[in-house]
Design a protein around this motif. Structure first.
Motif, short mmCIF file in Angstrom:
data_model
loop_
_atom_site.label_atom_id
_atom_site.label_comp_id
_atom_site.label_asym_id
_atom_site.label_seq_id
_atom_site.Cartn_x
_atom_site.Cartn_y
_atom_site.Cartn_z
N TYR A 10 0.85 -1.18 0.00
CA TYR A 10 0.00 0.00 0.00
C TYR A 10 0.89 1.24 0.00
N GLY A 11 0.81 2.07 -1.00
CA GLY A 11 1.48 3.35 -0.97
C GLY A 11 2.70 3.53 -1.84
N GLY A 12 3.14 2.52 -2.55
CA GLY A 12 4.26 2.70 -3.45
C GLY A 12 5.54 2.03 -2.99
N SER A 13 6.65 2.47 -3.57
CA SER A 13 7.92 1.81 -3.28
C SER A 13 8.80 2.68 -2.39
N ILE A 14 9.76 2.03 -1.76
CA ILE A 14 10.70 2.69 -0.85
C ILE A 14 12.10 2.32 -1.28
N ASP A 15 12.95 3.32 -1.44
CA ASP A 15 14.36 3.07 -1.70
C ASP A 15 15.07 2.98 -0.35
N VAL A 16 15.67 1.84 -0.07
CA VAL A 16 16.36 1.62 1.20
C VAL A 16 17.86 1.62 0.92
N GLY A 42 3.00 -3.68 5.61
CA GLY A 42 2.40 -3.58 4.29
C GLY A 42 2.35 -2.17 3.74
N ALA A 43 2.14 -1.19 4.61
CA ALA A 43 2.01 0.18 4.16
C ALA A 43 3.37 0.85 4.05
N ARG A 44 3.51 1.69 3.05
CA ARG A 44 4.77 2.40 2.84
C ARG A 44 5.16 3.21 4.07
N SER A 45 4.21 3.90 4.68
CA SER A 45 4.51 4.73 5.85
C SER A 45 4.98 3.89 7.03
N THR A 46 4.44 2.70 7.18
CA THR A 46 4.86 1.81 8.27
C THR A 46 6.28 1.31 8.03
#
Length: 141
Positions: free
Chosen positions: A39-45, A74-78
């Protein structure tokens, strides 16, 4: 087919059904990767700046596994919140701990981190949240 509902068979579980399978070791040793959140898209780590490397790899693998399908994040913000807690924990470890691997971490490291957060003015509920996010990554492996 008669159109009438059929009576189902009772559910039976074998004792082996209650045993959780062990996680296979993470074959990816990289500290720079993308997480596609549900949920919310991708995250670059990018954890390449974290030291010691064996501890950073353990945190990265745990974060990746928890963010994959079936994981608890599951959520991008989390996921971002857990990533930030991880970065904060490593900033503390760099200054106050000699731990090089997950096995080297001791209760004193965690207690000291909690005291560090408290000294910084963090309220008890927020300390609990930060501690749960940061250190739980390794507890699940």
């Amino acid at each position: 087919m008669t159109g009438r509902p059929r009576k189902g068979a009772p559910v039976r579980f074998a004792p082996a059904d209650a045993i959780a399978t062990a996680h296979a070791r993470d074959p990816v040793l990289g500290l720079r990767f993308n997480i596609e959140a549900r949920y919310g898209g991708s995250i670059d780590v990018d954890l390449t700046g974290l030291h010691p490397r064996p501890l950073a790899i353990a945190f990265a693998g745990a974060l990746r596994r928890q963010a994959e399908l079936g994981g608890s994040l599951g959520a991008r913000s989390t996921i971002k919140g857990h990533l930030n807690a991880c970065l904060r924990f490593f900033a503390y470890l760099r200054e106050h701990s000699k731990a090089k691997t997950p096995a080297d971490l001791r209760a004193d490291d965690i207690d000291g981190y909690e005291d560090f957060l408290e000294a910084g003015g963090m309220k008890p509920i927020y300390r609990h949240i930060i501690l749960a996010k940061g250190y739980s990554r390794l507890a699940l492996d």
